[in-house]
Design a protein around this motif. Structure first.
Motif, short mmCIF file in Angstrom:
data_model
loop_
_atom_site.label_atom_id
_atom_site.label_comp_id
_atom_site.label_asym_id
_atom_site.label_seq_id
_atom_site.Cartn_x
_atom_site.Cartn_y
_atom_site.Cartn_z
N ARG A 56 -24.16 6.40 -9.46
CA ARG A 56 -24.21 5.24 -8.56
C ARG A 56 -23.86 3.96 -9.30
NH1 ARG A 56 -24.80 5.95 -3.36
NH2 ARG A 56 -25.96 4.05 -3.20
N TRP A 57 -23.49 2.95 -8.54
CA TRP A 57 -23.25 1.61 -9.08
C TRP A 57 -23.92 0.59 -8.15
CZ3 TRP A 57 -20.74 -2.46 -6.58
CH2 TRP A 57 -20.07 -2.13 -5.40
N CYS A 58 -24.19 -0.59 -8.70
CA CYS A 58 -24.66 -1.69 -7.86
C CYS A 58 -24.37 -3.02 -8.55
CB CYS A 58 -26.15 -1.58 -7.53
SG CYS A 58 -27.26 -2.02 -8.85
N LEU A 59 -24.31 -4.06 -7.76
CA LEU A 59 -24.19 -5.42 -8.27
C LEU A 59 -25.61 -5.92 -8.51
CD1 LEU A 59 -22.25 -7.81 -8.87
CD2 LEU A 59 -22.66 -8.56 -6.52
N GLN A 60 -25.88 -6.34 -9.74
CA GLN A 60 -27.20 -6.82 -10.10
C GLN A 60 -27.50 -8.16 -9.40
OE1 GLN A 60 -29.42 -4.95 -12.74
NE2 GLN A 60 -28.25 -3.83 -11.21
N PRO A 61 -28.77 -8.52 -9.28
CA PRO A 61 -29.15 -9.74 -8.57
C PRO A 61 -28.48 -11.01 -9.10
CG PRO A 61 -31.08 -8.39 -8.92
CD PRO A 61 -29.95 -7.75 -9.69
N ALA A 72 -31.84 2.38 -6.18
CA ALA A 72 -32.61 1.67 -5.16
C ALA A 72 -31.95 0.35 -4.72
CB ALA A 72 -34.01 1.37 -5.68
N CYS A 73 -30.96 -0.09 -5.45
CA CYS A 73 -30.31 -1.37 -5.19
C CYS A 73 -29.44 -1.30 -3.94
CB CYS A 73 -29.46 -1.74 -6.42
SG CYS A 73 -28.61 -3.31 -6.29
N PRO A 74 -29.69 -2.15 -2.95
CA PRO A 74 -28.85 -2.12 -1.75
C PRO A 74 -27.46 -2.70 -2.03
CG PRO A 74 -30.41 -3.93 -1.63
CD PRO A 74 -30.72 -3.18 -2.89
N ILE A 75 -26.45 -2.12 -1.41
CA ILE A 75 -25.07 -2.60 -1.53
C ILE A 75 -24.67 -3.14 -0.16
CG2 ILE A 75 -22.68 -2.01 -2.06
CD1 ILE A 75 -24.30 -1.51 -4.48
N SER A 76 -24.42 -4.43 -0.08
CA SER A 76 -24.03 -5.04 1.19
C SER A 76 -22.57 -4.73 1.51
CB SER A 76 -24.22 -6.55 1.11
OG SER A 76 -23.24 -7.11 0.25
N PRO A 77 -22.19 -4.85 2.77
CA PRO A 77 -20.77 -4.68 3.13
C PRO A 77 -19.87 -5.66 2.36
CG PRO A 77 -22.12 -4.65 5.11
CD PRO A 77 -23.03 -5.04 3.96
N GLU A 78 -20.35 -6.87 2.12
CA GLU A 78 -19.56 -7.87 1.38
C GLU A 78 -19.35 -7.43 -0.07
OE1 GLU A 78 -21.45 -9.53 4.85
OE2 GLU A 78 -22.40 -8.65 3.11
N GLY A 118 -22.12 2.06 -3.05
CA GLY A 118 -22.81 2.48 -4.24
C GLY A 118 -22.44 3.79 -4.90
N GLY A 119 -21.59 4.59 -4.30
CA GLY A 119 -21.18 5.83 -4.95
C GLY A 119 -20.26 5.54 -6.14
N PHE A 120 -20.41 6.29 -7.21
CA PHE A 120 -19.55 6.14 -8.39
C PHE A 120 -18.91 7.49 -8.66
CE2 PHE A 120 -18.73 6.40 -12.95
CZ PHE A 120 -18.05 5.22 -13.18
N TYR A 121 -17.58 7.51 -8.85
CA TYR A 121 -16.86 8.76 -9.04
C TYR A 121 -15.83 8.62 -10.15
CZ TYR A 121 -13.80 12.71 -8.10
OH TYR A 121 -13.05 13.85 -8.23
N CYS A 122 -15.76 9.64 -10.98
CA CYS A 122 -14.76 9.71 -12.04
C CYS A 122 -14.24 11.14 -12.07
CB CYS A 122 -15.36 9.33 -13.39
SG CYS A 122 -14.19 9.50 -14.75
#
Length: 100
Positions: free
Chosen positions: A55-60, A10-16, A42-46
């Protein structure tokens, strides 16, 4: 309350954030090394350990990458050097299962 995986998805990933962190990384662990990709938005691939819907995201806090990796578990990685794009962390709830 959202689960860890639900909160990452659910975490949004900004362009930055995508521009700063998207790319290929070498994950190291006690058994060796393998490549992972933090894909834009936000996609995570291995390639070696694939899990659909990862998925991945930067936490607040702006200093922590959260990864939900399907059957391989959920990981939290502290950004140790944003310029060099270095991180270190572990499987959630199991610090002995580390990655960097």
């Amino acid at each position: 309350t959202l689960s860890f995986a639900e909160s990452v998805k659910a975490c949004p990933i900004s362009p930055e954030t995508s521009a700063m962190f998207a790319g290929w990384y070498a994950f190291q662990h006690e058994g060796g090394e393998f490549e992972v990709c933090l894909r834009p938005f936000g996609g995570f691939y291995c390639p070696q350990f694939q899990a659909g819907g990862a998925r991945w995201c930067l936490q607040p806090d702006g200093q922590t990458i959260a990864i939900t990796w399907g059957r391989y578990g959920d990981y939290v990685l502290a950004v140790t050097d944003p310029v060099l794009r270095e991180m270190a962390g572990s499987l959630v709830g199991n610090e002995a299962n580390w990655r960097r």
